[in-house]
Scaffold this motif. Structure first.
Motif, PDB file in Angstrom:
ATOM      1  N   UNK A   1       0.781  -1.158   0.181  1.00 10.76           N
ATOM      2  CA  UNK A   1       0.093  -0.007   0.031  1.00 10.76           C
ATOM      3  C   UNK A   1       0.958   1.451   0.061  1.00 10.76           C
ATOM      4  N   UNK A   2       2.091   1.325   0.771  1.00  9.86           N
ATOM      5  CA  UNK A   2       3.050   2.446   0.926  1.00  9.86           C
ATOM      6  C   UNK A   2       3.531   2.561  -0.468  1.00  9.86           C
ATOM      7  N   UNK A   3       3.720   1.454  -1.207  1.00  6.57           N
ATOM      8  CA  UNK A   3       4.572   1.788  -2.450  1.00  6.57           C
ATOM      9  C   UNK A   3       3.768   2.559  -3.442  1.00  6.57           C
ATOM     10  N   UNK A   4       2.490   1.894  -3.655  1.00  8.73           N
ATOM     11  CA  UNK A   4       1.379   2.180  -4.310  1.00  8.73           C
ATOM     12  C   UNK A   4       1.052   3.652  -4.193  1.00  8.73           C
TER      13      UNK A   4
ATOM     14  N   UNK B   1       1.285   8.215  -6.832  1.00 11.33           N
ATOM     15  CA  UNK B   1       0.347   9.483  -6.919  1.00 11.33           C
ATOM     16  C   UNK B   1       0.661  10.528  -6.247  1.00 11.33           C
ATOM     17  N   UNK B   2       1.068  10.150  -5.041  1.00 15.26           N
ATOM     18  CA  UNK B   2       1.366  11.480  -4.091  1.00 15.26           C
ATOM     19  C   UNK B   2       2.586  12.361  -4.525  1.00 15.26           C
ATOM     20  N   UNK B   3       3.444  11.464  -5.074  1.00 12.82           N
ATOM     21  CA  UNK B   3       4.857  12.078  -5.620  1.00 12.82           C
ATOM     22  C   UNK B   3       4.332  12.949  -6.694  1.00 12.82           C
ATOM     23  N   UNK B   4       3.609  12.341  -7.533  1.00 15.54           N
ATOM     24  CA  UNK B   4       3.178  13.173  -8.810  1.00 15.54           C
ATOM     25  C   UNK B   4       2.278  14.519  -8.520  1.00 15.54           C
ATOM     26  N   UNK B   5       1.303  14.019  -7.293  1.00 12.13           N
ATOM     27  CA  UNK B   5       0.651  15.539  -6.867  1.00 12.13           C
ATOM     28  C   UNK B   5       1.473  16.510  -6.175  1.00 12.13           C
ATOM     29  N   UNK B   6       2.503  15.902  -5.671  1.00  8.64           N
ATOM     30  CA  UNK B   6       3.553  17.111  -4.988  1.00  8.64           C
ATOM     31  C   UNK B   6       4.209  17.825  -6.038  1.00  8.64           C
ATOM     32  N   UNK B   7       4.862  16.907  -7.068  1.00  9.36           N
ATOM     33  CA  UNK B   7       5.673  17.443  -7.902  1.00  9.36           C
ATOM     34  C   UNK B   7       5.172  18.470  -8.701  1.00  9.36           C
ATOM     35  N   UNK B   8       3.934  18.056  -9.317  1.00  8.25           N
ATOM     36  CA  UNK B   8       3.259  18.994 -10.335  1.00  8.25           C
ATOM     37  C   UNK B   8       2.642  20.167  -9.486  1.00  8.25           C
ATOM     38  N   UNK B   9       2.108  19.807  -8.429  1.00 10.73           N
ATOM     39  CA  UNK B   9       1.277  20.767  -7.730  1.00 10.73           C
ATOM     40  C   UNK B   9       2.528  21.990  -7.363  1.00 10.73           C
ATOM     41  N   UNK B  10       3.933  21.637  -6.933  1.00 12.87           N
ATOM     42  CA  UNK B  10       4.832  22.378  -6.443  1.00 12.87           C
ATOM     43  C   UNK B  10       5.240  23.221  -7.765  1.00 12.87           C
ATOM     44  N   UNK B  11       5.450  22.465  -9.074  1.00 16.18           N
ATOM     45  CA  UNK B  11       5.685  23.334 -10.378  1.00 16.18           C
ATOM     46  C   UNK B  11       4.754  24.586 -10.639  1.00 16.18           C
ATOM     47  N   UNK B  12       3.464  23.883 -10.500  1.00 15.14           N
ATOM     48  CA  UNK B  12       2.339  25.051 -10.683  1.00 15.14           C
ATOM     49  C   UNK B  12       2.370  26.047  -9.874  1.00 15.14           C
ATOM     50  N   UNK B  13       2.561  25.868  -8.557  1.00 13.99           N
ATOM     51  CA  UNK B  13       3.061  27.161  -7.686  1.00 13.99           C
ATOM     52  C   UNK B  13       4.099  27.947  -7.823  1.00 13.99           C
ATOM     53  N   UNK B  14       5.090  27.320  -8.192  1.00 14.71           N
ATOM     54  CA  UNK B  14       6.513  27.879  -8.199  1.00 14.71           C
ATOM     55  C   UNK B  14       6.698  28.843  -9.287  1.00 14.71           C
ATOM     56  N   UNK B  15       5.970  28.729 -10.384  1.00 12.04           N
ATOM     57  CA  UNK B  15       6.308  29.739 -11.557  1.00 12.04           C
ATOM     58  C   UNK B  15       5.159  29.856 -12.596  1.00 12.04           C
ATOM     59  N   UNK B  16       5.009  30.855 -13.218  1.00 12.78           N
ATOM     60  CA  UNK B  16       4.109  30.949 -14.300  1.00 12.78           C
ATOM     61  C   UNK B  16       4.332  29.958 -15.526  1.00 12.78           C
TER      62      UNK B  16
ATOM     63  N   UNK C   1      -2.591  15.698 -12.448  1.00 11.45           N
ATOM     64  CA  UNK C   1      -2.723  16.024 -11.144  1.00 11.45           C
ATOM     65  C   UNK C   1      -4.447  15.394 -10.940  1.00 11.45           C
ATOM     66  N   UNK C   2      -5.187  15.482 -11.833  1.00  8.66           N
ATOM     67  CA  UNK C   2      -6.505  14.881 -11.847  1.00  8.66           C
ATOM     68  C   UNK C   2      -6.566  13.470 -11.834  1.00  8.66           C
ATOM     69  N   UNK C   3      -5.703  13.149 -12.836  1.00  7.92           N
ATOM     70  CA  UNK C   3      -5.602  11.455 -13.094  1.00  7.92           C
ATOM     71  C   UNK C   3      -5.086  10.809 -11.998  1.00  7.92           C
ATOM     72  N   UNK C   4      -4.005  11.480 -11.346  1.00  5.06           N
ATOM     73  CA  UNK C   4      -3.479  10.872 -10.296  1.00  5.06           C
ATOM     74  C   UNK C   4      -4.366  10.713  -9.086  1.00  5.06           C
TER      75      UNK C   4
ATOM     76  N   UNK D   1      -6.804   8.139  -9.436  1.00  4.74           N
ATOM     77  CA  UNK D   1      -6.085   6.962  -9.194  1.00  4.74           C
ATOM     78  C   UNK D   1      -6.025   6.606  -7.766  1.00  4.74           C
ATOM     79  N   UNK D   2      -5.666   7.790  -6.815  1.00  2.00           N
ATOM     80  CA  UNK D   2      -5.502   7.564  -5.447  1.00  2.00           C
ATOM     81  C   UNK D   2      -6.805   7.492  -4.790  1.00  2.00           C
ATOM     82  N   UNK D   3      -7.733   8.159  -5.076  1.00  2.00           N
ATOM     83  CA  UNK D   3      -8.999   8.080  -4.647  1.00  2.00           C
ATOM     84  C   UNK D   3      -9.592   6.532  -4.947  1.00  2.00           C
TER      85      UNK D   3
END
Length: 426
Positions: free
Chosen positions: A197-200, A204-219, A232-235, A238-240
């Protein structure tokens, strides 16, 4: 000892005690004894126990009738010993301790109180017959005979109770060890499940964090921003979906949820899940070997579809393109047997290094999340799921489900199960 080696243990005990008791006849005593006549019954006891030791107890017939056989051997030994007692002085015979030992030992070996009581009664009757009827007792022997009978009953009962308690403790110890083994297996399975469970969840959590940070860090330009939001929506979906699957399995195992069973053809569920294999093979080329006239299975269609699709998701992640998949479904006795065989054909036929094989670094004892969920859903249906690594690079997933035959005139449900998309899992 009380089962397979019980009769041999009795025979060995007789071989030790009877010669020692015969040696007592050579000591000086008040009664005049025909030693040769007394030795004949004792030799008969040894002969019976020689046969006892060499009998093939592993044969089916002797194994089924082991207790009655041991009881008959004991009764024959007691009858011969009673004859020897009548010839060696009756109540004053030095062979009474041997009668006491054999009776007590036999009562302890017999696992049922009824047979123990029957053997004890037979021993008392044999002794009274030998010391009163066949050998006239003296006027002062009544007290001696009564005390001997009393101790014979008391010691036999004590041996029977001690042996019963030992057998009870042995059963409890075996039951406790089996429970400990099951708990250890469950603990290992739970640890593997948590790791899976932790691996799976990490992807998605890494994808959410990574792409969220890129969206927030610069235009970002609109196209890139739209692409990142889609990821982000797809991940998130998947997480849900993963959390919902875990909650459902948890509710099933805790008894808070029940299976909505219905008769449904299992082959329809298999066919509906095949699109999940599009990433590894041509679905039209999947070898299907379904037995004709397969009876339906009594399953929860939605949950069983999730279990069977989970096997295909596992194959899609672990095996690359060009894989070969073979599926079979047949009835064996009271079970439906569903088998999925898969191997990476390119890695097998192109002579690829074993270290580069898709399954080279996967241990079948490790818990994969999709397989773990499938295993628990199948277990909730009363079935068995196993993973077998075969020769030639093949991996085999085997599912066994209880067979449910439809009642006469019953119509099978005709609704189609949900068809998963190949993009429904990462």
């Amino acid at each position: 000892m009380f089962r397979g080696n019980m009769a041999r243990t009795l025979g060995n005990f007789i071989w030790v005690t009877v010669p020692l008791a015969a040696a007592l006849l050579l000591l000086p005593h008040r009664e005049e004894v025909n030693t040769f006549a007394v030795l004949l019954p004792l030799l008969g006891i040894l002969l019976i126990n020689t046969v006892t030791v060499v009998l093939p107890y592993r044969e089916g017939t002797l194994s089924r009738f082991l207790l009655p056989l041991v009881f008959i051997i004991l009764v024959l030994d007691l009858a011969l010993l009673a004859e020897a007692i009548s010839l060696s002085g009756g109540a004053k015979s030095p062979l009474f301790p041997l009668l006491l030992l054999i009776t007590a030992f036999g009562c302890g070996m017999l696992s049922t109180p009824f047979l123990s009581a029957l053997l004890m009664s037979a021993s008392v009757v044999a002794y009274l017959t030998a010391s009163i009827i066949f050998h006239r007792p003296a006027a002062g022997d009544t007290q001696l005979i009564c005390s001997q009978v009393f101790f014979l009953i008391l010691v036999s009962f004590l041996f029977q109770r001690l042996s019963a308690e030992a057998r009870r403790q042995n059963r409890e110890r075996s039951r406790s060890m089996e429970e400990l083994r099951k708990l250890a297996d469950r603990n290992r399975a739970a640890s593997g499940f948590v790791s899976a469970v932790s691996f799976e969840m990490r992807t998605p959590i890494t994808s959410l964090q990574g792409f969220g940070e890129m969206l927030a860090s610069k235009p970002l330009d609109p196209d890139t921003e739209k692409e990142y939001l889609a990821i982000i929506r797809r991940e998130s979906e998947n997480l849900g979906r993963l959390v919902e699957d875990l909650l459902d399995v948890s509710r099933l195992e805790s008894g808070k949820a029940t299976l909505q069973r219905e008769l449904y053809p299992l082959e329809k569920l298999v066919e509906a899940g095949l699109p999940a294999l599009e990433q590894v093979c041509d679905v039209r080329g999947v070898v299907r070997n379904f037995s004709p006239d397969l009876p339906p299975a009594m399953v929860d269609v939605k949950r069983m579809s999730r279990a069977l699709n989970g096997m295909f998701y596992f194959i899609s992640r672990r095996f690359g393109s060009g894989s070969e998949v073979r599926i079979s479904l047949k009835a064996e006795g009271e079970e439906l047997v569903y088998t999925v065989n898969v191997r990476n054909r390119q890695a097998t036929f192109l002579g690829e290094s074993p270290k580069l094989h898709p399954m080279a670094h996967w241990d079948a004892s490790e818990e994969d999340l999709d397989l773990a969920i499938a295993r628990r859903i199948i277990a909730a249906h009363g079935g068995i799921f196993s993973v077998i690594r075969a020769s030639g690079g093949w991996l085999t997933l085997v599912t066994r489900l209880p067979l449910a035959l439809p009642a006469e005139g019953e119509v099978l449900p005709g609704s189609e199960p949900p068809r998963p998309s190949s993009a429904s899992r990462p």
